[in-house]
Design an enzyme around this catalytic site. Structure first.
Site, short mmCIF file in Angstrom:
data_model
loop_
_atom_site.label_atom_id
_atom_site.label_comp_id
_atom_site.label_asym_id
_atom_site.label_seq_id
_atom_site.Cartn_x
_atom_site.Cartn_y
_atom_site.Cartn_z
N ASP A 38 14.52 5.49 -10.64
CA ASP A 38 13.90 6.44 -11.71
C ASP A 38 14.13 7.77 -11.03
O ASP A 38 13.42 8.99 -11.48
CB ASP A 38 12.33 6.16 -11.71
N HIS A 88 17.70 3.31 -17.64
CA HIS A 88 18.49 4.63 -17.50
C HIS A 88 18.15 5.66 -18.77
O HIS A 88 18.86 5.32 -19.90
CB HIS A 88 19.86 4.49 -17.28
P1 IMP Z 1 12.24 -6.69 -10.08
O1 IMP Z 1 13.74 -5.92 -9.92
O2 IMP Z 1 12.19 -6.57 -11.47
O3 IMP Z 1 12.45 -8.04 -9.46
O4 IMP Z 1 11.16 -5.88 -9.36
C1 IMP Z 1 10.96 -5.58 -8.07
C2 IMP Z 1 10.51 -4.14 -7.66
O5 IMP Z 1 11.50 -3.24 -8.24
C3 IMP Z 1 9.28 -3.78 -8.40
O6 IMP Z 1 8.46 -3.02 -7.84
C4 IMP Z 1 9.68 -3.01 -9.70
O7 IMP Z 1 8.80 -2.11 -10.28
C5 IMP Z 1 11.06 -2.24 -8.82
N1 IMP Z 1 12.09 -1.72 -9.94
C6 IMP Z 1 13.04 -2.75 -10.38
N2 IMP Z 1 13.74 -2.04 -11.19
C7 IMP Z 1 13.30 -0.96 -11.15
C8 IMP Z 1 14.01 0.70 -11.72
O8 IMP Z 1 15.17 0.60 -12.40
N3 IMP Z 1 13.46 1.46 -11.28
C9 IMP Z 1 12.10 1.50 -10.65
N4 IMP Z 1 11.70 0.65 -10.24
C10 IMP Z 1 12.37 -0.60 -10.30
#
Ligand code: IMP
Length: 501
Positions: free
Chosen positions: A28, A56
């Protein structure tokens, strides 16, 4: 285009032909806008990690585009660019189809889209298991996006995963799907059957279409049929992107688009509070069939002077500490509700929690994928020093984003060191003792949860009409502590709101 040439000239790299963009925080950071900016320069834009967990956001000409799977360079499709989704990406065909539809609605094309035949394929089982496991973790939840990311990479390692190529070979697809389903049924049956039915009833799982009954759980035929229908929309894009990339090297300008951020990397992040792919430079390179040594220059994106995190996990500089983490993790909390609850939150509030709320509101820090509140804290240089190692590998500079959000904030704080306040704790061959100081973060959740940030304070700025002057103090501290140059600063959301230093 001039600003891009100017940046490459100033950093002494006019000859750059492979450039990467990597977020050095918890995702982010605003990578999308840099991919969009450099997309004009590039002939090939390639994404190599993550999946529809990413969000994005790009603002061009008053229009806002949010991409989850498509490379952000797809905006430049009309200019004969190639946009690659590489082998390292977890592809949810439903999301891909939706994004393509949104592109078409916005009058944009995707003729140059190329999807790796070896990209991981997200199945309904992955999405269901992601959410079921999160629900079962209770207080130990990771705060995943629920997009099936963990389970799809788990199935790859467990050697029961499917790839995009399987969509092209219907008989093999059914065989592999059956094998995958069998391997996971036992696990799914351990959860409360009502919860399983509820999870499978969501729109992201076609509102119950994939659900059979409490015993079988998944409706194989419905999945096969629906995945066949999805594939029609993008089958022409599936190809051997490994060959495409090899042919492009040395012939075309290539831009690599990272997803998430180094601090969320499965290998280098705040494990276990991480995503399931390697969002470092090495992971990105591998995810598009390149080698790290082929990358000429990397732009490391850093949100500054504040940073954000979505989901659970350590965050030493978080404004409002645990209260903030709990607040942001509340179910059903939205931007509107937060405004109602904290109408007087101010960037200059003496109450840290309230100051964090004000920064979140000013920076619109609400997840692009899930709408969740992003936790807010001050820029953390011990974490940044760590992330630079694995995000830049000594071959790049920094891009700061969003300093304009803090226009009017009178005092800026930057964490330059940690004071360790935990128990005696071994880190390899080093014993960390209470009272120790750390200049670079130790990537261990126990340690990070017991580190108190030590700050340097700087006067803020009221506007960024001359960013070089207003941000001189901030840039100076970052460059001195991190030993890396700040090469570009973005001072607004629109495409041209960038200053090359
Ligand atoms: P997952 O990727 O859905 O398994 O989530 C694992 C961790 O990564 C969580 O804390 C999500 O909030 C974080 N996360 C996954 N993708 C993003 C992103 O694109 N931006 C920020 N945090 C992310």
């Amino acid at each position: 285009m001039n600003a891009i040439r100017e940046m490459l000239r100033r950093i002494g790299r006019k000859d750059v032909s492979i450039l990467a963009i990597v977020d050095l925080g918890f995702g982010d950071g605003g990578k999308g806008r840099y991919v969009d900016w450099l997309g004009e320069w590039a002939d090939v834009i390639a994404r190599g990690t993550g999946g529809a967990n990413a969000g994005h956001t790009i603002k061009v000409g008053g229009q806002t585009h949010v991409f989850h799977l498509l490379p952000s360079g797809i905006i430049w499709d009309g200019h004969k660019k190639i946009n690659v989704i590489g082998r390292g990406v977890a592809v949810d065909p439903r999301t891909l189809v939706q994004e393509i539809a949104a592109l078409e609605q916005a009058g944009l094309t995707y003729n140059g889209l190329r999807l790796s035949h070896q990209a991981r394929l997200v199945l309904p089982m992955d999405i269901a298991l992601d959410q079921l496991k999160e629900a079962a973790r209770g207080n130990g939840a990771i705060g995943t996006t629920g997009r099936g990311i963990g389970p799809v990479y788990e199935s790859q390692v467990a050697r029961i995963g499917l790839v995009v190529n399987d969509l092209l070979n219907p008989d093999i697809f059914v065989q592999k799907l059956q094998r995958n389903m069998q391997a996971r049924l036992g696990l799914c049956r351990q959860f409360d059957p009502d919860l399983v039915a509820e999870v499978l009833g969501q729109p992201a799982l076609e509102s119950g279409l994939f659900y059979d009954n409490p015993a079988n759980i998944f409706n194989l035929e419905a999945i096969v049929e629906k995945y066949r229908a999805y594939t029609e929309k993008f089958s022409q894009a599936i190809c051997q992107t490994d060959l495409l990339m090899q042919q492009a090297v040395g012939q075309r300008k290539i831009l690599l688009e990272g997803a998430q951020g180094v601090l969320l990397s499965i290998d280098y992040g705040t494990y276990p509070y991480v995503t399931s792919s390697d969002c470092s430079l090495a992971g990105l390179a591998k995810g598009v069939d390149l080698d790290i040594s082929q990358i000429d220059y990397t732009l490391g994106v850093v949100k500054a002077p504040y940073m954000t995190r979505v989901g659970h996990g350590p965050f030493p500089t978080e404004l409002g500490g645990r209260d903030s983490a709990q607040w942001c993790g509340r179910k059903g909390m939205t931007r509107v509700r937060e405004r109602e609850a904290h109408p007087a939150a101010s960037l200059n509030s003496a109450n840290h929690f309230e100051q964090g709320v004000a920064i979140r509101q000013a920076g619109e820090e609400y997840g692009a994928t899930t709408g969740r509140l992003r936790r807010v804290g001050w820029l953390d240089l011990p974490l940044l020093r760590w992330a630079i190692r694995y995000g830049l590998h000594g071959r790049g500079g920094l891009a700061l984003t969003k300093p304009d959000v803090l226009n009017g904030c009178q005092t800026i704080k930057i964490c330059t060191r940690y004071h360790y306040e935990g128990d005696n704790y071994w880190v390899g061959d080093t014993l960390l003792t209470p009272g120790a100081f750390l200049d670079t973060a130790v990537m261990d959740s126990y340690v990070l949860e017991h580190c108190a940030p030590m700050y340097r304070e700087l006067p803020g700025w009221s506007d960024l009409r001359s960013p070089e002057d207003a941000l001189a103090g901030l840039i100076g501290i970052i460059e001195t502590y991190c030993g890396t140059t700040v090469d570009v600063v973005s001072i607004g959301a629109e495409r041209d709101a960038l200053v090359v230093l």
